[in-house]
Design a protein around this motif. Structure first.
Motif, PDB file in Angstrom:
ATOM      1  N   TYR A  84      38.721  36.135  40.716  1.00  0.00           N
ATOM      2  CA  TYR A  84      39.804  35.288  40.225  1.00  0.00           C
ATOM      3  C   TYR A  84      39.215  33.931  39.855  1.00  0.00           C
ATOM      4  O   TYR A  84      38.768  33.177  40.724  1.00  0.00           O
ATOM      5  CB  TYR A  84      40.877  35.143  41.304  1.00  0.00           C
ATOM      6  CG  TYR A  84      42.234  34.838  40.739  1.00  0.00           C
ATOM      7  CD1 TYR A  84      42.932  35.815  40.044  1.00  0.00           C
ATOM      8  CD2 TYR A  84      42.808  33.586  40.881  1.00  0.00           C
ATOM      9  CE1 TYR A  84      44.181  35.552  39.508  1.00  0.00           C
ATOM     10  CE2 TYR A  84      44.057  33.311  40.354  1.00  0.00           C
ATOM     11  CZ  TYR A  84      44.733  34.294  39.663  1.00  0.00           C
ATOM     12  OH  TYR A  84      45.968  34.027  39.124  1.00  0.00           O
ATOM     13  N   ALA A 130      45.429  43.602  37.314  1.00  0.00           N
ATOM     14  CA  ALA A 130      44.056  43.478  37.809  1.00  0.00           C
ATOM     15  C   ALA A 130      43.468  44.829  38.191  1.00  0.00           C
ATOM     16  O   ALA A 130      42.340  45.165  37.820  1.00  0.00           O
ATOM     17  CB  ALA A 130      44.016  42.535  39.009  1.00  0.00           C
ATOM     18  N   THR A 176      36.261  39.395  35.467  1.00  0.00           N
ATOM     19  CA  THR A 176      37.181  38.350  35.929  1.00  0.00           C
ATOM     20  C   THR A 176      38.636  38.746  35.695  1.00  0.00           C
ATOM     21  O   THR A 176      38.982  39.354  34.686  1.00  0.00           O
ATOM     22  CB  THR A 176      36.893  37.003  35.228  1.00  0.00           C
ATOM     23  OG1 THR A 176      36.611  37.218  33.839  1.00  0.00           O
ATOM     24  CG2 THR A 176      35.719  36.296  35.867  1.00  0.00           C
ATOM     25  N   ASP A 177      39.464  38.355  36.660  1.00  0.00           N
ATOM     26  CA  ASP A 177      40.895  38.654  36.733  1.00  0.00           C
ATOM     27  C   ASP A 177      41.632  37.373  36.338  1.00  0.00           C
ATOM     28  O   ASP A 177      41.765  36.465  37.152  1.00  0.00           O
ATOM     29  CB  ASP A 177      41.202  39.072  38.183  1.00  0.00           C
ATOM     30  CG  ASP A 177      42.676  39.150  38.490  1.00  0.00           C
ATOM     31  OD1 ASP A 177      43.481  39.211  37.548  1.00  0.00           O
ATOM     32  OD2 ASP A 177      43.023  39.158  39.694  1.00  0.00           O
ATOM     33  N   GLU A 236      48.499  35.588  45.827  1.00  0.00           N
ATOM     34  CA  GLU A 236      49.159  36.444  44.828  1.00  0.00           C
ATOM     35  C   GLU A 236      49.713  37.691  45.533  1.00  0.00           C
ATOM     36  O   GLU A 236      49.485  38.827  45.126  1.00  0.00           O
ATOM     37  CB  GLU A 236      48.187  36.846  43.703  1.00  0.00           C
ATOM     38  CG  GLU A 236      47.691  35.680  42.862  1.00  0.00           C
ATOM     39  CD  GLU A 236      48.666  35.199  41.806  1.00  0.00           C
ATOM     40  OE1 GLU A 236      49.850  35.594  41.847  1.00  0.00           O
ATOM     41  OE2 GLU A 236      48.262  34.404  40.936  1.00  0.00           O
TER      42      GLU A 236
END
Length: 509
Positions: A13, A232, A49-50, A131
């Motif tokens: 992230y 994701a 990457t998210d 999250e």
């Protein structure tokens, strides 16, 4: 066609720069990927990457830039980290890619077609930092009486209309799957935690947001974006051609191994398999939740000012010493501690004084006394079997159990054996009385260095390759199959040079 092996890291992230935990996960997954390549498997290794979600949106607003600008900048730092640490990924995926949006929407539609998505109103506790959604029973009291997530993050009561996934309908199916596939969640401690969580009951999961627009659009509901974890997790499918390349998907899916941090096991071992079950897709073979890298036993955080920049570590100590330290010192699956003096001590003892010293002393004598060519062992001389089949078997067993630290322990036992053989036979002294016997010792020592360099290539690839360069080994003679092909006497060798310089530090020893 060689046996396929698909391994992933969690996608990072990028609301901030990479820290040592990101580097550790990438290095561990890279080591496993490289090991399987050396064993002859056709490996596909994905990281990335998210880039969506409320946390990214808020971080960008705080800096006065767009979420896309933040994602572009921060993803660049993660790609730089991967280059620095010689991470051999086949794809660095970004969730902002159009192909990934298409895959996420296809998975959503498959779950919707199965009847597992419905509209409702969400009211409950949500942590932006994690999250994640939490039940009241999971929350803990903070020092000032505020509610916190189990990870210690602030939570806020959230209410909005949205789409839900029928997670509750998968409780029994998940428990049955865990029972039938004991290797699905590793190590055992993580498996036990997940089973206890699922047995405690599953609530349906809110999987869309209408309060911001930084994310993948929900099919047929353009005012909503997907909950970041739906998007994701789908990256693992995107990377192998879902849904538009069924041939590629059939070759690589299900994934052999998801390497993730222990703090996101729930998402990978509960939500992800439920999504896949709903969509009618096979489940990954193993989800491995590794531990954290701690600062002398303390979790790193920006507030404590003890966050370590992996780029700084690489510049200060070198890439392979840092890789080696993390792989050797941290038992995979457990928390491990980082300390600068520990890196220095371990690198000097094992790399500089161990393998490096052995190679340098042996090759220097060969350069000086054997015309810089691989020596010729005496006919009928006994092979001391240094770093032989027994060590390779120990490495294979450790790696099959996802224990790179034990694999390195086995290799360094062989380093110790080779150093003792070299010291006990003292070819520099033996040369004065029996040059042929000295050449035999030098040959067997150089052959041990060759085997050791191949055996350790998955952990310290750059250094191992420089060692193999000094032994005049071609690019096609560096995998495990090449262990059975010994050095050829008379082969010219380049001038030797040190591979592992000694590091300076508090305990340089």
């Amino acid at each position: 066609m060689t046996d396929p092996y698909y391994i992933t890291t969690a996608i990072s992230y990028p609301n901030g720069r990479p820290h040592i935990g990101h580097a550790y996960e990438a290095i561990a997954a890279d080591a496993i990927a490289r090991y399987h390549r050396l064993a002859g498997r056709d490996v596909y290794f994905q990281t990335g990457t998210d880039e969506h979600g409320l946390k990214m949106d808020q971080a960008a607003r705080a800096r006065g830039i767009s979420a896309r600008e933040l994602a572009d900048e921060m993803s660049g730092y993660f790609q730089e980290m991967a280059r620095t640490f010689n991470i051999s990924h086949d794809r660095f995926i970004r969730t902002t890619e159009p192909a990934h949006h298409a895959a996420s929407q296809a998975l959503w539609q498959a779950m919707a077609d199965a009847g597992d998505i419905y509209a409702d109103r969400y009211e409950g506790w949500y942590s932006v930092r994690d999250e994640a959604f939490y039940d009241e029973k999971e929350l803990i009291d903070g020092p000032d009486g505020e509610k916190l997530s189990p990870e210690g993050s602030p939570v806020a009561w959230t209410a909005e209309e949205g789409w839900f996934f029928r997670l509750s309908a998968f409780q029994d199916r998940l428990l049955a799957y865990y029972d039938a596939h004991p290797a699905f969640i590793l190590p055992e401690s993580r498996r036990n935690e997940v089973i206890a969580f699922v047995r405690g009951g599953l609530n349906d999961l809110s999987i869309s947001r209408a309060s911001f627009d930084w994310g993948v659009k929900v099919p047929g509901s353009p005012d909503h974006v997907m909950y970041v974890w739906v998007d994701a997790l789908t990256n693992y499918l995107t990377g192998v051609g879902y849904p538009h390349d069924p041939e590629r998907l059939a070759r690589w899916w299900p994934a052999d191994l998801h390497v993730i941090g222990k703090d996101i096991v729930r998402f990978h071992a509960v939500y992800w398999p439920a999504f896949l079950m709903s969509a009618g897709l096979p489940l990954p073979k193993t989800v491995f939740g590794h531990g954290h890298v701690l600062d002398r036993g303390v979790k790193m955080s920006k507030s404590l000012g003890n966050v370590v920049d992996p780029q700084d570590l690489a510049m200060r100590y070198g890439v392979d010493p840092v890789r080696y330290f993390l792989l050797r010192e941290v038992s995979f699956g457990q928390d491990g501690s980082y300390a600068a003096d520990a890196i220095v001590t371990r690198a000097n003892a094992d790399l500089a004084n161990g393998l490096g010293n052995l190679a340098q002393r042996c090759l220097s004598i060969i350069a000086k006394n054997v015309n810089g060519m691989v020596p010729n062992p005496q006919a009928g001389s006994q092979d001391p079997d240094l770093a032989g089949a027994g060590i390779k078997a120990a490495v294979d067993q450790a790696m099959a159990q996802l224990s790179p630290n034990r694999a390195l322990e086995a290799i360094w036992e062989a380093v110790g054996d080779a150093n003792r053989y070299f010291a006990d036979n003292a070819p520099w002294a033996l040369r004065k009385t029996d040059p042929a016997a000295a050449d035999t010792v030098l040959y067997h020592t150089a052959e041990a260095v060759r085997r050791l360099a191949i055996l350790v290539r998955w952990a310290v690839p750059g250094s191992a390759d420089r060692l193999l360069d000094q032994l005049a080994q071609g690019a096609d003679a560096r995998d495990f199959a090449a262990l059975a092909t010994p050095l050829v006497p008379g082969t010219p060798l380049p001038a030797p040079a040190g591979i592992f310089p000694r590091l300076e530090g508090e305990k340089a020893g």
